[in-house]
Design a protein around this motif. Structure first.
Motif, PDB file in Angstrom:
ATOM      1  N   CYS A 112      40.582  79.793  16.954  1.00  0.00           N
ATOM      2  CA  CYS A 112      40.508  79.867  18.421  1.00  0.00           C
ATOM      3  C   CYS A 112      39.120  79.373  18.842  1.00  0.00           C
ATOM      4  O   CYS A 112      38.118  79.794  18.282  1.00  0.00           O
ATOM      5  CB  CYS A 112      40.717  81.313  18.868  1.00  0.00           C
ATOM      6  N   GLU A 153      37.562  79.996  21.468  1.00  0.00           N
ATOM      7  CA  GLU A 153      36.822  80.996  22.249  1.00  0.00           C
ATOM      8  C   GLU A 153      36.275  82.109  21.353  1.00  0.00           C
ATOM      9  O   GLU A 153      35.117  82.489  21.458  1.00  0.00           O
ATOM     10  CB  GLU A 153      37.726  81.622  23.321  1.00  0.00           C
ATOM     11  N   CYS A 154      37.140  82.679  20.466  1.00  0.00           N
ATOM     12  CA  CYS A 154      36.711  83.857  19.703  1.00  0.00           C
ATOM     13  C   CYS A 154      36.739  83.637  18.186  1.00  0.00           C
ATOM     14  O   CYS A 154      36.482  84.569  17.424  1.00  0.00           O
ATOM     15  CB  CYS A 154      37.559  85.067  20.077  1.00  0.00           C
ATOM     16  N   CYS A 178      45.966  82.415  21.732  1.00  0.00           N
ATOM     17  CA  CYS A 178      45.265  83.290  20.791  1.00  0.00           C
ATOM     18  C   CYS A 178      45.765  84.735  20.978  1.00  0.00           C
ATOM     19  O   CYS A 178      45.874  85.211  22.107  1.00  0.00           O
ATOM     20  CB  CYS A 178      43.768  83.202  21.056  1.00  0.00           C
ATOM     21  N   CYS A 196      42.293  86.844  22.321  1.00  0.00           N
ATOM     22  CA  CYS A 196      41.668  86.663  23.649  1.00  0.00           C
ATOM     23  C   CYS A 196      42.579  85.946  24.644  1.00  0.00           C
ATOM     24  O   CYS A 196      42.238  85.831  25.813  1.00  0.00           O
ATOM     25  CB  CYS A 196      40.348  85.912  23.518  1.00  0.00           C
TER      26      CYS A 196
HETATM   27 ZN   LIG Z   1      40.674  83.808  20.818  1.00  0.00          ZN
END
Ligand SMILES: [Zn+2]
Length: 213
Positions: free
Chosen positions: A20, A22-23, A40, A43
């Motif tokens: 992912c 983002e995370c 995801c 998140c």
């Molecule tokens: Zn994520």
């Protein structure tokens, strides 16, 4: 022999994973049907989506962007009329003014964000997606497509347009301003390029590039 085979298996397992953006949580890649999206589980960020006719739509929108880009750069952007004096300016006139006033850093920034990066982005999209659509891999396709991804971040024509609108509002009391073909083409270019971005399925491009190589 055995360690080599085990290494191969590990590589294939890694190949089916996606992180992912983002995370950083790792997910196993699963094949999707058209219109479906993978998000995801931690998140909720979009991991990848399978867009219908992504290649065809992106190529058509990139070709439309190329036409609008050409019109925006070679036709009058704005005509100023003041006390009988008429001055026609082009899209590049603002950049030229910065260079003439020794404001090099600002000139280079505006030149890159409003002309060079959009041009590289449009040409890069067409260079990679055109041949891939006919199952051919162009020369240095991965390098060019990575460049397209970078240009997507740096092409900021909407910011340039905002600056033009502010200048027009300020000057409208002093002079008669007549918008030219280029300003309409520039606005159309912002929309077609945003639509090309939205139609582009980067996951599918990398997948196809890998299959053809
Ligand atoms: Zn994520």
């Amino acid at each position: 022999m055995f360690p080599a085979r085990s290494n191969e298996m590990n590589m294939s397992a890694l190949h089916s994973l996606i992180a992912c953006h983002e995370c950083d949580l790792l997910h196993r890649v699963q094949s999707l049907h058209y219109g479906e999206r993978a998000k995801c589980s931690r998140c909720g960020a979009l991991l990848y989506a399978k867009k219908r006719d992504s290649f065809e739509h992106t190529i058509i929108l990139a070709l439309a962007s190329l036409i609008f880009f050409t019109l925006a750069n070679f036709f009058p952007f704005m005509t100023f009329e003041l006390n009988g004096r008429v001055q026609v300016s082009l899209l590049s006139t603002g950049v030229q003014e910065f260079f003439e006033r020794d404001m090099w850093e600002l000139g280079i920034l505006v030149l890159c964000a409003s002309i060079i990066f959009p041009a590289l982005k449009i040409l890069g999209m067409l260079y990679v997606l055109g041949p891939l659509e006919f199952n051919r891999r162009p020369w240095h396709a991965a390098l060019v497509f990575r460049m397209v991804e970078h240009c997507r971040t740096w092409a900021m024509m909407d910011v340039y347009l905002l600056g033009v609108i502010v200048a027009v509002v300020k000057l409208s009391d002093l002079a008669n301003l007549v918008p030219g073909v280029a300003i309409y083409s520039f606005v159309a270019l912002i929309f077609t390029l945003a639509a090309a971005d939205s139609a582009l399925d980067t996951h599918m491009v990398w997948e196809k590039m890998e299959k053809i190589s």
